[in-house]
Design a protein around this motif. Structure first.
Motif, PDB file in Angstrom:
ATOM      1  N   LEU A   1     -10.287  -8.654  12.280  1.00 40.22           N
ATOM      2  CA  LEU A   1     -11.400  -8.213  13.130  1.00 40.22           C
ATOM      3  C   LEU A   1     -11.029  -8.282  14.623  1.00 40.22           C
ATOM      4  O   LEU A   1     -11.882  -8.043  15.483  1.00 40.22           O
ATOM      5  CB  LEU A   1     -12.648  -9.077  12.878  1.00 40.22           C
ATOM      6  CG  LEU A   1     -13.278  -8.983  11.472  1.00 40.22           C
ATOM      7  CD1 LEU A   1     -14.420  -9.986  11.317  1.00 40.22           C
ATOM      8  CD2 LEU A   1     -13.799  -7.575  11.205  1.00 40.22           C
TER       9      LEU A   1
ATOM     10  N   LEU B   1     -19.934  -5.675  11.180  1.00 42.31           N
ATOM     11  CA  LEU B   1     -21.166  -6.156  10.538  1.00 42.31           C
ATOM     12  C   LEU B   1     -22.108  -4.977  10.285  1.00 42.31           C
ATOM     13  O   LEU B   1     -22.610  -4.790   9.169  1.00 42.31           O
ATOM     14  CB  LEU B   1     -21.865  -7.196  11.421  1.00 42.31           C
ATOM     15  CG  LEU B   1     -21.304  -8.615  11.389  1.00 42.31           C
ATOM     16  CD1 LEU B   1     -21.986  -9.478  12.450  1.00 42.31           C
ATOM     17  CD2 LEU B   1     -21.478  -9.253  10.013  1.00 42.31           C
TER      18      LEU B   1
ATOM     19  N   HIS C   1     -21.714 -19.671  11.943  1.00 43.44           N
ATOM     20  CA  HIS C   1     -20.579 -19.134  12.708  1.00 43.44           C
ATOM     21  C   HIS C   1     -20.687 -19.595  14.160  1.00 43.44           C
ATOM     22  O   HIS C   1     -21.780 -19.808  14.671  1.00 43.44           O
ATOM     23  CB  HIS C   1     -20.595 -17.605  12.688  1.00 43.44           C
ATOM     24  CG  HIS C   1     -20.397 -17.006  11.329  1.00 43.44           C
ATOM     25  ND1 HIS C   1     -21.435 -16.689  10.494  1.00 43.44           N
ATOM     26  CD2 HIS C   1     -19.262 -16.681  10.663  1.00 43.44           C
ATOM     27  CE1 HIS C   1     -20.953 -16.173   9.362  1.00 43.44           C
ATOM     28  NE2 HIS C   1     -19.642 -16.152   9.438  1.00 43.44           N
TER      29      HIS C   1
ATOM     30  N   GLN D   1     -19.939 -10.211   0.204  1.00 46.73           N
ATOM     31  CA  GLN D   1     -18.971  -9.349   0.881  1.00 46.73           C
ATOM     32  C   GLN D   1     -17.727  -9.047   0.053  1.00 46.73           C
ATOM     33  O   GLN D   1     -16.764  -8.456   0.557  1.00 46.73           O
ATOM     34  CB  GLN D   1     -18.579  -9.959   2.231  1.00 46.73           C
ATOM     35  CG  GLN D   1     -19.747 -10.019   3.206  1.00 46.73           C
ATOM     36  CD  GLN D   1     -19.380 -10.650   4.535  1.00 46.73           C
ATOM     37  OE1 GLN D   1     -18.215 -10.916   4.822  1.00 46.73           O
ATOM     38  NE2 GLN D   1     -20.376 -10.912   5.357  1.00 46.73           N
TER      39      GLN D   1
ATOM     40  N   GLU E   1     -16.962 -16.632  17.747  1.00 45.54           N
ATOM     41  CA  GLU E   1     -15.964 -15.831  17.035  1.00 45.54           C
ATOM     42  C   GLU E   1     -15.416 -14.709  17.912  1.00 45.54           C
ATOM     43  O   GLU E   1     -14.220 -14.416  17.876  1.00 45.54           O
ATOM     44  CB  GLU E   1     -16.609 -15.261  15.766  1.00 45.54           C
ATOM     45  CG  GLU E   1     -15.676 -14.410  14.908  1.00 45.54           C
ATOM     46  CD  GLU E   1     -16.318 -13.984  13.610  1.00 45.54           C
ATOM     47  OE1 GLU E   1     -17.493 -14.354  13.366  1.00 45.54           O
ATOM     48  OE2 GLU E   1     -15.646 -13.273  12.832  1.00 45.54           O
TER      49      GLU E   1
ATOM     50  N   HIS F   1     -14.765 -20.129  12.578  1.00 39.39           N
ATOM     51  CA  HIS F   1     -14.001 -19.390  13.604  1.00 39.39           C
ATOM     52  C   HIS F   1     -13.709 -20.209  14.858  1.00 39.39           C
ATOM     53  O   HIS F   1     -12.587 -20.640  15.061  1.00 39.39           O
ATOM     54  CB  HIS F   1     -14.667 -18.043  13.934  1.00 39.39           C
ATOM     55  CG  HIS F   1     -14.822 -17.183  12.723  1.00 39.39           C
ATOM     56  ND1 HIS F   1     -13.757 -16.558  12.137  1.00 39.39           N
ATOM     57  CD2 HIS F   1     -15.906 -16.890  11.952  1.00 39.39           C
ATOM     58  CE1 HIS F   1     -14.168 -15.900  11.070  1.00 39.39           C
ATOM     59  NE2 HIS F   1     -15.467 -16.096  10.924  1.00 39.39           N
TER      60      HIS F   1
ATOM     61  N   LEU G   1     -15.985  -7.460  15.235  1.00 39.06           N
ATOM     62  CA  LEU G   1     -17.060  -8.147  14.510  1.00 39.06           C
ATOM     63  C   LEU G   1     -18.391  -7.393  14.444  1.00 39.06           C
ATOM     64  O   LEU G   1     -18.895  -7.111  13.356  1.00 39.06           O
ATOM     65  CB  LEU G   1     -17.291  -9.549  15.106  1.00 39.06           C
ATOM     66  CG  LEU G   1     -18.469 -10.307  14.480  1.00 39.06           C
ATOM     67  CD1 LEU G   1     -18.198 -10.637  13.026  1.00 39.06           C
ATOM     68  CD2 LEU G   1     -18.761 -11.578  15.271  1.00 39.06           C
TER      69      LEU G   1
ATOM     70  N   ARG H   1     -27.286 -17.531   9.677  1.00 44.87           N
ATOM     71  CA  ARG H   1     -26.092 -16.660   9.752  1.00 44.87           C
ATOM     72  C   ARG H   1     -25.295 -16.918  11.025  1.00 44.87           C
ATOM     73  O   ARG H   1     -24.114 -17.234  10.971  1.00 44.87           O
ATOM     74  CB  ARG H   1     -26.513 -15.201   9.677  1.00 44.87           C
ATOM     75  CG  ARG H   1     -25.329 -14.303   9.565  1.00 44.87           C
ATOM     76  CD  ARG H   1     -25.635 -12.894   9.167  1.00 44.87           C
ATOM     77  NE  ARG H   1     -24.385 -12.297   8.761  1.00 44.87           N
ATOM     78  CZ  ARG H   1     -24.148 -11.687   7.610  1.00 44.87           C
ATOM     79  NH1 ARG H   1     -25.113 -11.526   6.735  1.00 44.87           N
ATOM     80  NH2 ARG H   1     -22.966 -11.217   7.331  1.00 44.87           N
ATOM     81  N   PHE H   2     -25.908 -16.759  12.155  1.00 40.32           N
ATOM     82  CA  PHE H   2     -25.322 -17.152  13.450  1.00 40.32           C
ATOM     83  C   PHE H   2     -26.434 -17.110  14.491  1.00 40.32           C
ATOM     84  O   PHE H   2     -27.521 -16.575  14.226  1.00 40.32           O
ATOM     85  CB  PHE H   2     -24.098 -16.341  13.859  1.00 40.32           C
ATOM     86  CG  PHE H   2     -24.206 -14.846  14.026  1.00 40.32           C
ATOM     87  CD1 PHE H   2     -25.245 -14.088  13.486  1.00 40.32           C
ATOM     88  CD2 PHE H   2     -23.210 -14.168  14.735  1.00 40.32           C
ATOM     89  CE1 PHE H   2     -25.290 -12.702  13.646  1.00 40.32           C
ATOM     90  CE2 PHE H   2     -23.248 -12.788  14.901  1.00 40.32           C
ATOM     91  CZ  PHE H   2     -24.289 -12.065  14.348  1.00 40.32           C
TER      92      PHE H   2
ATOM     93  N   ASP I   1     -12.928 -16.314   4.676  1.00 39.25           N
ATOM     94  CA  ASP I   1     -13.892 -15.388   5.276  1.00 39.25           C
ATOM     95  C   ASP I   1     -13.900 -14.019   4.590  1.00 39.25           C
ATOM     96  O   ASP I   1     -14.018 -12.992   5.251  1.00 39.25           O
ATOM     97  CB  ASP I   1     -13.666 -15.235   6.795  1.00 39.25           C
ATOM     98  CG  ASP I   1     -14.868 -14.587   7.484  1.00 39.25           C
ATOM     99  OD1 ASP I   1     -15.981 -14.699   6.958  1.00 39.25           O
ATOM    100  OD2 ASP I   1     -14.668 -13.948   8.537  1.00 39.25           O
TER     101      ASP I   1
HETATM  102  N1  GUN Z   1     -20.920 -13.646  12.113  1.00 37.35           N
HETATM  103  C1  GUN Z   1     -22.143 -13.398  11.568  1.00 37.35           C
HETATM  104  N2  GUN Z   1     -22.028 -12.913  10.341  1.00 37.35           N
HETATM  105  C2  GUN Z   1     -20.723 -12.825  10.075  1.00 37.35           C
HETATM  106  C3  GUN Z   1     -19.969 -12.379   8.948  1.00 37.35           C
HETATM  107  O1  GUN Z   1     -20.493 -11.965   7.932  1.00 37.35           O
HETATM  108  N3  GUN Z   1     -18.621 -12.450   9.060  1.00 37.35           N
HETATM  109  C4  GUN Z   1     -17.993 -12.920  10.163  1.00 37.35           C
HETATM  110  N4  GUN Z   1     -16.669 -12.961  10.198  1.00 37.35           N
HETATM  111  N5  GUN Z   1     -18.679 -13.335  11.236  1.00 37.35           N
HETATM  112  C5  GUN Z   1     -20.017 -13.288  11.185  1.00 37.35           C
END
Ligand code: GUN
Ligand code: ZN
Length: 441
Positions: free
Chosen positions: A300, A97, A232, A82, A235, A271, A93, A204-205, A322
């Motif tokens: 964000l 993304l 994550h 990124q 968030e 987060h 967010l 990733r999440f 981040d």
């Molecule tokens: N949640 C899943 N992917 C991302 C990301 O790339 N950045 C952030 N801030 N939150 C995420």
């Protein structure tokens, strides 16, 4: 010149936080005429210069007065692919993304592009004084390997891993649980515990990972010693609502990860802007760290982080920039943003300089389970050192000329220092970065 076996004695005002200032009074240790004796890449002594010199008269003194020494900074949440989406303001967010981050992440399929970005990425870490980082790799094994290779060449400490996802992103970023398992296993074999590199299992999440993928994460952690973990958590309200729909059996967001044993020491969740009281209690009980990313949370529009709630609940907190949801690589700026947002948040904490330094150094070492190795200048630790010396005629130089206490100097550094003030960076005593000079590439 003295032979290297006598060591090098750096002379400058210095600061470190060997104890947690959220728990202990007077946790900031500082020496106005400081000495840091290093030998074979390790800290041998840290304290008053004259005292250390008297005990070690043959050490080679390097006079760095005019600047300040502190432990290498530690970033516990940052995304390597990124780098080039920094500065995309104006979205929340999930839209950010989709519109900004994921298209750029898809470009990591091109290995030569990935190598170029990786090179710029590790250079940016070093030039901002970051000596250790927990980094989201790419969705592609070759690109993630490129980051590890760039990390190895830079001399920095990098913990990273293949980003795992099998739904809800874009098809070119999805892997099957099987291929994620095989690619991760190979990356672990090649890079985990190689020199200063560590592998971190990186779903990733919850929104982009099926239960089968989370199970793969659990399997990898059970098959290899010492893996770190990152993801994550909590968030953004829309993200949290979507996660609740995808995992109807989970009592809250954290419960998704808990089901697969994905927490504990060495695990960092970024987060956590919207936690429940129960989630905080469980994070604390497990020893999981929350990476606080205040620039990203503001950029964000994710929300105001409840630092006091985390601290009161006993949750470990460290700092993350981040990149690229955040606003850059600087951990001084990140700590300042934490201070500023806490200053205006309802029930906000009033952070002092010691707490900001701790969040940017020792807290990160604790997050990664590296507190015996890095994070402060206790004897025996690796000599990871940042030398701050602002250019002449900058506001920071002017302020530092008249500061009278270490706390004042440190507050001024956190308020005003950027990459232009990072003169020199050492990892295990060796210079890995010097301002305006290419090293080791
Ligand atoms: N949640 C899943 N992917 C991302 C990301 O790339 N950045 C952030 N801030 N939150 C995420
Ligand atoms: Zn992130």
């Amino acid at each position: 010149m003295s032979p290297p076996e006598w060591g090098e004695l750096l002379r400058a005002p210095l600061f470190h936080t060997p104890r947690n200032p959220f728990v202990h009074d007077r946790a900031l240790e500082s020496h106005w005429d400081g000495g840091l004796l290093m030998r074979d890449g390790r800290v041998v002594a840290c304290g008053d210069f004259e005292t250390i010199r008297a005990a070690n008269p043959k050490a080679a003194t390097i006079d760095l007065r005019g600047g300040f020494l502190m432990p290498g900074l530690i970033d516990t949440h940052i995304h390597f692919p990124q780098l080039r989406v920094l500065g995309n303001l104006g979205r929340s967010l999930l839209d950010w993304l989709e519109d900004c981050a994921l298209p750029e992440e898809a470009r990591m399929a091109d290995e030569s592009h990935a190598r170029k970005v990786a090179h710029g990425f590790v250079h940016a870490l070093a030039s901002h004084g970051t000596t250790t980082a927990l980094v989201f790799g790419a969705h592609f094994a070759a690109a993630t390997a490129a980051l590890f290779e760039a990390g190895r060449a830079s001399g920095l400490r990098i913990a990273s891993g293949l980003v795992m996802s099998d739904r809800r992103l874009r098809p070119e970023l999805h892997q099957s649980p099987d291929s994620a398992y095989h690619d991760s296993s190979e990356l672990i074999r090649c890079f985990h515990r190689r020199g200063r590199l560590l592998y971190a299992v990186t779903p990733r999440f919850a929104l982009s990972t099926s239960e089968a993928m989370l199970e793969v994460c659990q399997t990898l952690r059970s098959e290899h010693e010492g893996l770190r973990f990152q993801t994550h958590l909590n968030e953004n309200p829309r993200e949290i609502a979507e996660v609740a729909k995808l995992f109807p059996w989970a009592s809250d967001y954290l419960a998704v990860y808990e089901r697969f044993g994905l927490g504990g020491r060495g695990a960092v969740m970024a987060h956590n802007v919207h936690p429940t009281a129960s989630e905080l209690e469980r994070l604390a009980a497990e020893g999981t760290t929350v990476a606080h990313c205040p620039c990203s949370n503001a950029a964000l529009g994710s929300g105001l982080f409840g630092l006091k709630r985390h601290v009161r609940a006993g949750v470990r907190v460290a700092l993350g920039t981040d990149v690229g949801g955040g606003t850059g690589f600087g951990l001084f700026k990140e700590a300042l943003q934490a201070y500023l947002l806490q200053r205006i948040a309802p029930e906000g904490a009033l952070l002092d300089a010691a707490q900001m330094l701790y969040l940017a150094t020792r807290a990160g070492a604790e997050a990664l389970g590296l507190e015996e190795e890095i994070g402060d200048f206790e004897p025996g630790k690796a000599a990871d050192v940042v030398y701050i010396r602002p250019p002449v005629e900058t506001p920071l130089a002017a302020v530092l000329e008249r500061t009278e206490t270490p706390e004042q100097a440190l507050s001024a550094i956190f308020t005003l220092a950027g990459a232009e003030s990072v003169q020199e960076v050492r990892v295990e005593g060796s210079i890995v970065y010097r301002l305006n000079q290419a090293i080791g590439q």
